[in-house]
Motif scaffolding. Structure first.
Motif, PDB file in Angstrom:
ATOM      1  N   GLU A  26      -4.695   1.856   3.212  1.00 59.58           N
ATOM      2  CA  GLU A  26      -4.755   3.342   2.935  1.00 59.58           C
ATOM      3  C   GLU A  26      -3.649   4.187   3.232  1.00 59.58           C
ATOM      4  N   GLY A  27      -2.456   3.801   3.898  1.00 59.92           N
ATOM      5  CA  GLY A  27      -1.370   4.666   4.222  1.00 59.92           C
ATOM      6  C   GLY A  27      -1.359   4.800   5.406  1.00 59.92           C
ATOM      7  N   LEU A  28      -0.777   5.933   5.765  1.00 58.94           N
ATOM      8  CA  LEU A  28      -0.215   6.132   7.102  1.00 58.94           C
ATOM      9  C   LEU A  28      -1.441   6.578   8.096  1.00 58.94           C
TER      10      LEU A  28
ATOM     11  N   GLY B 274      -4.386  11.411  -4.305  1.00 61.78           N
ATOM     12  CA  GLY B 274      -4.662  10.744  -3.146  1.00 61.78           C
ATOM     13  C   GLY B 274      -3.259  10.632  -2.257  1.00 61.78           C
ATOM     14  N   ALA B 275      -3.630   9.900  -1.037  1.00 62.69           N
ATOM     15  CA  ALA B 275      -2.754   9.813   0.104  1.00 62.69           C
ATOM     16  C   ALA B 275      -1.775   8.568  -0.496  1.00 62.69           C
ATOM     17  N   LEU B 276      -0.472   8.682  -0.147  1.00 65.94           N
ATOM     18  CA  LEU B 276       0.363   7.565  -0.638  1.00 65.94           C
ATOM     19  C   LEU B 276      -0.091   6.022   0.268  1.00 65.94           C
ATOM     20  N   HIS B 277      -0.427   5.279  -0.413  1.00 65.61           N
ATOM     21  CA  HIS B 277      -0.959   3.862   0.297  1.00 65.61           C
ATOM     22  C   HIS B 277       0.526   2.993   0.759  1.00 65.61           C
ATOM     23  N   ARG B 278      -0.010   1.962   1.365  1.00 66.21           N
ATOM     24  CA  ARG B 278       1.254   1.307   1.934  1.00 66.21           C
ATOM     25  C   ARG B 278       2.204   0.834   1.134  1.00 66.21           C
TER      26      ARG B 278
ATOM     27  N   ASP C 174       3.641  12.864   4.851  1.00 65.08           N
ATOM     28  CA  ASP C 174       4.010  11.587   5.137  1.00 65.08           C
ATOM     29  C   ASP C 174       5.492  11.202   4.882  1.00 65.08           C
ATOM     30  N   LEU C 175       6.087  11.594   3.849  1.00 60.85           N
ATOM     31  CA  LEU C 175       7.532  11.002   3.664  1.00 60.85           C
ATOM     32  C   LEU C 175       8.472  11.793   4.910  1.00 60.85           C
TER      33      LEU C 175
END
Length: 312
Positions: free
Chosen positions: A257-259, A26-30, A73-74
């Motif tokens: 939830e991340g970005l 999944g997406a990277l979370h905070r 994201d990175l």
């Protein structure tokens, strides 16, 4: 296998080599994002390399689009990595070679304990379960029994497992009592996380691992695999997890939830980097700066001081 491990250890001696190793589930979370920032700063402040490895061996858990999301994201945050992206799914032959070497040296044994049996012997009150060695002396062999193959476990000898720890609790666990005989190949044929991670840290010449302190307990199993392969572990730095105002670890259900959440608030990269850095007490609240600007403002001594203080 020995030659690959020796080459990796020689690489480790040449200078700092860190890594960030998310799973594409999944997406990277905070919390992931903050750990990535801290890991990147730790490497760059020491003039070292920072590798990106995707821990994607457990293919049923991988999600379509997750890898692309992680890389995007990175890059958006300015956390540049060195060399090509490494994928554990492309390194299965390497892990199988290590597994075969351990088996040839008599360090593995087949285990036919069912999930129900393992659940029955689990430690109470949510503590981590330690396998009691039920199948150590069994003679069932390595082949299928009633259509089911065994898992493969690493036979731990009595004694403590040690590693250098920069930020978390002291790096020491009793092997049999606190770690137990770790599964390195599951009964369904999947290679285990601890095997792949340990092999990669050695072969890639990783000198320092900075990751969340929720993984401190996993370190013992990975150190045990490295010891069985005849090599010392890297230095570890387990950093505090991102928590809410009540001190609870953030989860995706609670808005981590991340970005995507930051984007919805109209925050740009400078605002997000500032908020992540402020949450780790590296800069004042409300700071706006790029990852490169944050790097210029810090020293390795300052980063160490803050992270050690956070664990006090």
């Amino acid at each position: 296998m020995q030659a690959l491990v020796e080459a990796g250890l020689a690489q480790r001696q040449l200078g700092y080599r860190g890594r960030f190793a998310p799973s594409p589930t999944g997406a990277l979370h905070r919390g992931n994002l903050r750990t990535a920032l801290l890991s990147w700063l730790h490497a760059r402040l020491r003039g070292g390399a920072w590798l990106l490895r995707l821990d994607d061996l457990d293919t049923p858990r991988n999600r379509a689009g997750a890898e692309s999301s992680i890389l995007t994201d990175l890059a958006w945050l300015g956390l540049n990595w060195d060399g090509p992206v490494l994928r554990q799914s492309e390194r299965r032959g390497l892990y199988a070679t290590a597994l075969s070497a351990l088996r040839r040296h008599g360090l593995l044994y087949p285990c036919r304990c069912s999930r129900r049996l393992l659940a029955d012997i689990s430690a109470p009150h949510g503590a981590a379960a330690v396998y009691p060695g039920t199948c150590r002396a069994a003679s069932g062999g390595w082949g299928p029994v009633q259509g089911r193959l065994p898992s493969w476990r690493l036979r731990l000898e009595p004694g403590s497992l040690h590693w250098l720890e920069s930020y978390g609790a002291p790096g020491e666990l009793d092997g049999p009592a606190a770690v137990g005989d770790v599964v390195l190949r599951r009964a369904d044929g999947y290679l285990a996380y601890h095997l792949a991670t340990a092999v990669d840290e050695l072969v890639l010449g990783i000198s320092d691992v900075v990751r969340g302190d929720d993984l401190w307990g996993a370190t013992g199993a990975q150190v045990a695999v490295m010891a069985a392969l005849g090599a010392p572990p890297p230095r570890y730095g387990h950093v505090p997890l991102l928590c809410d105002g009540s001190g609870r670890r953030l989860s995706k259900r609670e808005g981590a939830e991340g970005l995507a959440g930051y984007h919805q608030l109209g925050m740009d990269a400078a605002a997000v980097v500032g908020q992540l850095a402020a949450s780790a007490a590296l800069v004042p609240a409300g700071s706006r700066l790029s990852a490169a600007e944050l790097l210029q403002q810090l020293s390795s001594e300052r980063l160490d001081q803050v992270l050690r203080g956070a664990q006090a």
